[in-house]
Enzyme design. Structure first.
Site, PDB file in Angstrom:
ATOM      1  N   ASP A  95       0.865  -1.175   0.000  1.00 55.53           N
ATOM      2  CA  ASP A  95       0.000   0.000   0.000  1.00 55.53           C
ATOM      3  C   ASP A  95       0.906   1.231   0.000  1.00 55.53           C
ATOM      4  O   ASP A  95       2.043   1.180   0.470  1.00 55.53           O
ATOM      5  CB  ASP A  95      -0.951  -0.021   1.203  1.00 55.53           C
ATOM      6  CG  ASP A  95      -2.120   0.953   1.025  1.00 55.53           C
ATOM      7  OD1 ASP A  95      -2.159   1.670  -0.009  1.00 55.53           O
ATOM      8  OD2 ASP A  95      -2.993   1.013   1.916  1.00 55.53           O
ATOM      9  N   ASP A 268      -7.954  -7.174   1.477  1.00 53.87           N
ATOM     10  CA  ASP A 268      -6.944  -7.313   2.522  1.00 53.87           C
ATOM     11  C   ASP A 268      -7.572  -6.761   3.785  1.00 53.87           C
ATOM     12  O   ASP A 268      -8.464  -5.925   3.722  1.00 53.87           O
ATOM     13  CB  ASP A 268      -5.688  -6.481   2.223  1.00 53.87           C
ATOM     14  CG  ASP A 268      -5.869  -5.035   2.647  1.00 53.87           C
ATOM     15  OD1 ASP A 268      -6.503  -4.272   1.895  1.00 53.87           O
ATOM     16  OD2 ASP A 268      -5.427  -4.660   3.751  1.00 53.87           O
ATOM     17  N   CYS A 306     -13.882 -26.733  11.457  1.00 50.72           N
ATOM     18  CA  CYS A 306     -12.643 -26.194  10.892  1.00 50.72           C
ATOM     19  C   CYS A 306     -11.555 -27.274  10.942  1.00 50.72           C
ATOM     20  O   CYS A 306     -11.449 -28.019  11.912  1.00 50.72           O
ATOM     21  CB  CYS A 306     -12.204 -24.979  11.693  1.00 50.72           C
ATOM     22  SG  CYS A 306     -10.681 -24.228  11.092  1.00 50.72           S
ATOM     23  N   CYS A 308      -8.231 -26.565  10.647  1.00 51.08           N
ATOM     24  CA  CYS A 308      -6.922 -25.945  10.865  1.00 51.08           C
ATOM     25  C   CYS A 308      -6.175 -26.634  12.009  1.00 51.08           C
ATOM     26  O   CYS A 308      -6.751 -27.381  12.791  1.00 51.08           O
ATOM     27  CB  CYS A 308      -7.063 -24.439  11.127  1.00 51.08           C
ATOM     28  SG  CYS A 308      -7.394 -24.003  12.845  1.00 51.08           S
ATOM     29  N   CYS A 311      -7.745 -26.016  15.517  1.00 51.05           N
ATOM     30  CA  CYS A 311      -8.996 -26.729  15.788  1.00 51.05           C
ATOM     31  C   CYS A 311      -8.793 -28.239  15.859  1.00 51.05           C
ATOM     32  O   CYS A 311      -9.535 -28.939  16.534  1.00 51.05           O
ATOM     33  CB  CYS A 311     -10.039 -26.369  14.737  1.00 51.05           C
ATOM     34  SG  CYS A 311     -10.591 -24.655  14.918  1.00 51.05           S
ATOM     35  N   HIS A 337      -5.938 -19.986  13.094  1.00 49.68           N
ATOM     36  CA  HIS A 337      -7.347 -20.291  12.856  1.00 49.68           C
ATOM     37  C   HIS A 337      -8.029 -19.199  12.040  1.00 49.68           C
ATOM     38  O   HIS A 337      -8.736 -19.494  11.066  1.00 49.68           O
ATOM     39  CB  HIS A 337      -8.109 -20.507  14.167  1.00 49.68           C
ATOM     40  CG  HIS A 337      -9.582 -20.527  13.946  1.00 49.68           C
ATOM     41  ND1 HIS A 337     -10.241 -21.641  13.467  1.00 49.68           N
ATOM     42  CD2 HIS A 337     -10.501 -19.539  14.017  1.00 49.68           C
ATOM     43  CE1 HIS A 337     -11.514 -21.337  13.284  1.00 49.68           C
ATOM     44  NE2 HIS A 337     -11.702 -20.071  13.611  1.00 49.68           N
TER      45      HIS A 337
END
Ligand code: PRF
Ligand code: ZN
Length: 374
Positions: A95, A268, A306, A308, A311, A337
């Site tokens: 940015d 983003d 989930c 991940c 989890c 997560h």
């Protein structure tokens, strides 16, 4: 020579403006719609680059303002550029610093030439111009760099929003003239406050300048979400179909669906990484505040749906314990997560567009997640 970055449209939804495509960059090709994790200081906080990649992120965002102040863009250039410096071989977008210096409030002064501001680190004085922002971004060497813009506050008078967009348009031209690296793409940024006609005018004038992609700026600055969606509806149809559209600083789960529905390809947001450090998780059933007492003896997973690392291995009670004890592992576990969750939403969205069932998938998501307030 072909353009550094180009967008390939794969499939359009036939009932909404949602679209799936591929963003080609010098550091890889990435399927869109895409969510870009934020690595403000050349690191996605608490994560190694390998971990970020393994979560499925293809391109990350970093910030001109922060890296210019520390460690300095000349140092990053000497290191061989941002990709090499931070050991991230995939896509990077920087940015321009526009938004960050405007967020400094009383620490900055805006003129046609540029923005004078004081560093939030040591109070030292600096001056950013469109040319300077581009020079720094060329030194950093991201694949996609952003024009230096002014993001008007919310609310802003029409007269202010109009003058501001005109200056942002002139600045965009100056950015284009200053940009000489052919292995980078410079995106323009549309502004226009919360005025639909100004939004259209801003977009039309940037389109005339023919950028390889367009940021949609000045949204998610405190306005109600329906107003943000109205502004997207005003802006996106003016933008060319063969160029990527990037909704800047927006990335809550509900906004991802609403943004894609309106034709956005890139997002983003600091939200998943920032709220993780405040003990908050996005789950498929809505937000979970892990620090709350209700989780003290909650031995269930954070999100049973989930897959991940967090989890698969830890209970809510354990995460809450770590949080209360201020153990740094919890910031990593919740970041893993939250990033997994958002990147997974993007995969779900993309698949649903490709399979021609975007609206059905959106409904299924919200039925479970619940509606967000404001
Ligand atoms: N301009 C720039 N970066 C941004 C924004 C903007 O308007 C926003 C607004 N949500 C986030 N990041 N340059
Ligand atoms: Zn998880």
């Amino acid at each position: 020579m072909t353009a550094a970055v180009h967008y390939e449209l794969t499939k359009k939804c036939d009932r909404t403006s949602a679209r799936a495509g591929i963003l080609h960059t010098p550091h890889g090709s990435f399927e869109t719609p895409i969510f870009m994790p934020v690595g403000t200081q050349a690191t996605v906080k608490t994560m190694t680059p390998e971990e970020v990649r393994d979560l499925g992120a293809g391109i990350i965002l970093s910030n001109t303002y922060h890296l210019y102040l520390r460690p300095g863009s000349d140092l990053v250039r000497e290191a061989g550029g941002l990709h090499k410096f931070m050991n991230w071989p995939q896509g990077i977008l920087t940015d321009s610093g526009g938004y960050q210096v405007f967020s400094l409030g009383p620490l900055r002064k805006i003129t046609e030439e540029g923005v004078r501001f004081k560093s939030h680190i040591d109070g030292s004085e600096h001056f950013f111009t469109p040319e300077k922002s581009i020079q720094i971004q060329m030194d950093l060497g991201a694949d996609i760099i952003m024009a230096f813009d002014e993001c008007p506050p919310y609310p802003a008078e029409r007269d202010y929003a109009q003058k501001s967009l005109e200056m942002t348009t002139r600045w965009a031209k100056r950015c284009q003239s200053a940009h000489t690296r052919e292995d980078q793409a410079l995106f323009g940024i549309t502004q226009g406050g919360m005025y639909a006609d100004l939004r259209k005018e801003s977009a039309a004038r940037l389109v005339e300048m023919d950028f390889p992609g367009y940021g949609i700026g000045g949204l998610s600055v405190g306005e109600p979400k329906p107003l943000m969606y109205e502004m997207l509806d005003a802006t996106v149809p003016v933008l060319p179909a063969d160029k990527p559209r990037y909704l800047m600083g927006v990335g809550s789960p509900d906004c991802l669906w609403e943004g894609v529905e309106r034709g956005v390809d890139m997002f983003d947001c600091v939200l998943p990484t920032r709220v993780a450090r405040n003990g908050l998780a996005f789950t498929s059933h809505g937000k979970v505040v892990i620090r709350n007492a209700e989780h003290a003896r909650d031995f269930d997973r954070l999100d049973p749906e989930c897959s991940c690392y967090t989890c698969r291995n830890y209970s809510r009670a354990y995460l809450r314990h770590l949080y209360k004890a201020e153990e740094i592992l919890v910031y990593r576990l919740l970041t893993i997560h939250n990033l997994h969750m958002l990147l997974n939403i993007m995969r779900t969205i993309r698949r649903s567009i490709l399979e021609g069932r975007f609206l059905e998938a959106k409904k299924a998501f919200f039925d479970k997640y619940g509606e967000e307030k404001a």
